[in-house]
Design a protein around this motif. Structure first.
Motif, short mmCIF file in Angstrom:
data_model
loop_
_atom_site.label_atom_id
_atom_site.label_comp_id
_atom_site.label_asym_id
_atom_site.label_seq_id
_atom_site.Cartn_x
_atom_site.Cartn_y
_atom_site.Cartn_z
N ASP A 8 -7.08 -23.92 26.83
CA ASP A 8 -7.56 -23.73 25.43
C ASP A 8 -6.50 -23.08 24.35
O ASP A 8 -6.87 -21.90 24.11
N VAL A 9 -5.64 -23.45 24.05
CA VAL A 9 -4.47 -23.11 22.97
C VAL A 9 -4.12 -24.16 22.11
O VAL A 9 -4.09 -25.29 22.32
N PRO A 10 -3.95 -23.70 20.77
CA PRO A 10 -3.50 -24.74 19.75
C PRO A 10 -2.18 -25.38 20.03
O PRO A 10 -1.38 -24.74 20.60
N ILE A 11 -1.92 -26.57 19.33
CA ILE A 11 -0.72 -27.00 19.57
C ILE A 11 0.52 -26.35 19.10
O ILE A 11 1.62 -26.44 19.54
N GLY A 12 0.10 -25.57 18.11
CA GLY A 12 1.28 -24.87 17.55
C GLY A 12 1.88 -24.10 18.46
O GLY A 12 2.93 -23.59 18.44
N LEU A 13 0.84 -23.28 19.35
CA LEU A 13 1.50 -22.43 20.29
C LEU A 13 2.20 -23.20 21.56
O LEU A 13 3.43 -22.87 21.86
N LEU A 14 2.11 -24.38 21.53
CA LEU A 14 2.79 -25.37 22.51
C LEU A 14 3.87 -25.54 21.88
O LEU A 14 5.14 -25.54 22.74
N ARG A 15 4.18 -25.60 20.69
CA ARG A 15 5.52 -25.90 20.07
C ARG A 15 6.57 -24.68 20.12
O ARG A 15 7.60 -24.78 20.29
N ILE A 16 5.71 -23.34 19.84
CA ILE A 16 6.46 -22.10 19.99
C ILE A 16 7.13 -22.09 21.47
O ILE A 16 8.26 -21.57 21.83
N LEU A 17 6.26 -22.32 22.42
CA LEU A 17 6.76 -22.28 23.91
C LEU A 17 7.72 -23.42 24.20
O LEU A 17 8.84 -22.97 24.80
N LEU A 18 7.80 -24.19 23.45
CA LEU A 18 8.72 -25.49 23.66
C LEU A 18 10.12 -24.84 22.91
O LEU A 18 11.30 -25.14 23.59
N GLU A 19 10.03 -24.47 21.89
CA GLU A 19 11.07 -23.81 21.25
C GLU A 19 11.62 -22.51 22.10
O GLU A 19 13.08 -22.52 22.01
N GLN A 20 11.17 -21.72 22.62
CA GLN A 20 11.59 -20.74 23.53
C GLN A 20 12.05 -21.31 24.47
O GLN A 20 13.23 -20.92 24.93
N ALA A 21 11.69 -22.53 25.22
CA ALA A 21 12.13 -22.92 26.48
C ALA A 21 13.40 -23.63 26.16
O ALA A 21 14.59 -23.51 26.86
N ARG A 22 13.60 -24.23 24.94
CA ARG A 22 14.93 -24.95 24.55
C ARG A 22 16.11 -23.54 24.66
O ARG A 22 17.32 -23.90 24.62
N TYR A 23 15.52 -22.70 23.87
CA TYR A 23 16.50 -21.56 23.54
C TYR A 23 17.19 -21.16 24.81
O TYR A 23 18.28 -20.92 25.03
N LYS A 24 16.13 -20.89 25.90
CA LYS A 24 16.35 -20.39 27.00
C LYS A 24 17.53 -21.41 27.90
O LYS A 24 18.44 -21.01 28.30
N ALA A 25 17.09 -22.55 27.69
CA ALA A 25 18.05 -23.68 28.30
C ALA A 25 19.46 -23.71 27.54
O ALA A 25 20.44 -23.84 28.36
N ALA A 26 19.54 -23.41 26.57
CA ALA A 26 20.59 -23.54 25.58
C ALA A 26 21.71 -22.28 26.19
O ALA A 26 22.74 -22.23 26.46
N ARG A 27 20.91 -21.17 26.31
CA ARG A 27 21.48 -19.69 26.75
C ARG A 27 22.29 -20.16 28.12
O ARG A 27 23.11 -19.63 28.80
N ASN A 28 21.38 -20.71 29.03
CA ASN A 28 21.70 -20.99 30.51
C ASN A 28 22.90 -21.82 30.37
O ASN A 28 23.77 -21.63 31.33
N GLN A 29 22.88 -22.93 29.77
CA GLN A 29 23.73 -23.94 29.63
C GLN A 29 25.07 -23.31 29.13
O GLN A 29 26.19 -23.39 29.64
N ALA A 30 24.99 -22.22 28.17
CA ALA A 30 26.28 -21.34 27.69
C ALA A 30 27.02 -20.58 29.01
O ALA A 30 28.07 -20.68 29.04
N ALA A 31 25.96 -20.03 29.73
CA ALA A 31 26.29 -19.19 30.85
C ALA A 31 27.19 -20.12 31.74
O ALA A 31 27.98 -19.45 32.38
N THR A 32 26.36 -21.27 31.99
CA THR A 32 27.02 -22.11 33.01
C THR A 32 28.56 -22.66 32.61
O THR A 32 29.39 -22.69 33.54
#
Lengths: 113, 322
Positions: free
Chosen positions: A78-102
């Motif tokens: 039971d969470v709003p879809i807006g929170l889902l977007r925030i989580l998705l943006e955080q995940a993309r940010y972490k993925a980009a950082r991981n890619q940069a480290a790689t």
């Protein structure tokens, strides 16, 4: 008939107790009744009413033996879809950082040759 | 300047650029011998192959878009936790239990759901998924380690968990496998381009974008080509045959969304629609008799576009949800 109604009341009380979690912050789980008329693709065999329930198994273990209780419960968040977007943006940010480290690691390997 | 002279100048410039690069390399490596084949050497490949997988701790509420190994350890009773997994559109997700330390008898659980489910709304919807809802859950406490790996049917999945005892938890490894013909997809990004292909499959496929977007369809093929003549399906819309529909809504489930447009016949050329809903879906219904394909681009709407109502849009329905 009296026994049946007593059982129904008992289940309702149990359900009420399970769903009520005082002071629980968001997010919470939703325990939703499964609509038996839910449309499914024609190629899929319809699930029988005797299927096992999901959710906290200890809390619902007695429902398997109940011939009167035909309500099945599914677990949902039971969470709003807006929170889902925030989580998705955080995940993309972490993925980009991981890619940069790689990439940095790869370049370091290349540079040492 | 004659063409030959121009060509010679370009050639000289290329050589100078290459020399500059080599010079820079020599400066860095000093007396090292330059060997471009080193880039393809076996040692380098082995070094890269031995890289450690991505690892991090899992939070109570989390979203993962990378494969790797993730560990959740409760520092206090955690009763309402979930982790969402999302891959690239053309990937399946595999969840593998490496280590699980939870007390099933004490009310803990660890359940994997094939898709996403939020506020009771599922993606893919029940109409588009081959399994009934109950069978889309995999309960660790029921299957134990006899089934250590669960593979999703699309690029999204999620896990629900509850851990009462501090110190208990689990470790999972997330992997991805290629999916040649993605059917149901949630986009990782608010903008992009995608081609949805359904080859002779009797199924419904949805591409979901959880942002207000403008969608521009550039190519819609319903049926396969016989030479240069496009064979049209017998029936295109009205809920039958092969067609594409655009949907908008506030939740995840396409079957609960508002139909905004039906595309009943193939066409070439841009057709754009702005959908200012929380979630926009391009859904293809296929009879299985043809190869169906739709190519589209999407971009997130700017705030000022959400405020104004212009062009081909349906603001009344969607803006009410903002």
């Amino acid at each position: 008939m009296m026994t049946r109604w007593a059982l129904v009341v008992f289940v309702v009380l149990m359900l009420d107790r399970i769903l009520f979690v005082p002071g629980t912050p968001i997010p919470t789980f939703q325990l939703l009744p499964q609509n038996s008329l839910e449309t499914t693709p024609s190629s899929v065999t319809s699930e029988s009413s005797s299927g096992t329930t999901t959710g906290p198994s200890a809390s619902w273990s007695n429902s398997k033996a109940s011939p009167y209780l035909d309500t099945r419960v599914i677990l949902s968040l039971d969470v709003p879809i807006g929170l889902l977007r925030i989580l998705l943006e955080q995940a993309r940010y972490k993925a980009a950082r991981n890619q940069a480290a790689t990439n940095a690691q790869i370049l370091a390997h290349v540079g040492r040759r | 300047m004659s063409p030959n002279f121009k060509l010679q100048c370009h050639f000289i410039l290329i050589l100078l650029t290459a020399l500059r690069g080599e010079s820079r390399y020599l400066e860095v490596q000093e007396a090292a011998v330059y060997d471009p084949l080193l880039l393809f050497s076996a040692n380098l490949k082995r070094d890269l192959a031995e890289e450690q997988p991505y690892r991090r701790a899992l939070r109570c509420l989390d979203m993962l878009s990378l494969p790797g190994q993730f560990t959740f350890t409760a520092d206090r009773p955690q009763l309402h936790c979930a982790a969402f997994f999302i891959g690239e559109p053309e990937e399946f997700i595999t969840i593998h239990y490496d280590l699980v330390s939870i007390d099933c008898q004490g009310g803990d659980f660890l359940k994997v759901f094939d898709g996403w489910i939020l506020k009771g709304e599922k993606f893919p919807s029940s109409q588009d998924h081959p399994l009934p809802t109950m069978k889309r859950y995999t309960d660790f406490c029921e299957s134990g380690l006899t089934r250590r790996s669960i593979r999703s049917s699309q690029n999204v999945a999620m896990v629900f968990f509850r851990v009462h005892e501090p110190g208990n938890g689990f470790t999972i490894t997330i992997k991805t496998d290629p999916n040649l013909f993605p059917c149901n997809v949630i986009s990782q990004t608010p903008s992009g381009r995608f081609t949805l292909v359904v080859p002779y499959q009797h199924q419904n496929c949805s591409f979901s974008i959880i942002y207000p977007v403008a969608i521009k369809i550039s190519d819609l093929t319903l049926g396969h080509l016989h030479g240069l003549q496009l064979k049209k399906p017998a029936a295109g819309c009205g809920g039958t045959g092969d067609f594409v529909e655009l949907l908008g809504g506030t939740g995840l489930d396409p079957s609960k969304m508002m139909p905004l447009a039906d595309l009943c016949y193939p066409f070439l050329g841009p057709a754009q629609m702005k959908i200012s809903c929380d979630n926009a879906v391009v859904r293809m219904v296929s009879s299985g008799k043809h190869i169906n394909r739709v190519t589209f681009e999407y971009r997130q709407l700017e705030p000022f576009e959400l405020e104004t109502s212009t062009g081909n849009s349906i603001p009344e329905y969607c803006l009410s949800s903002l």
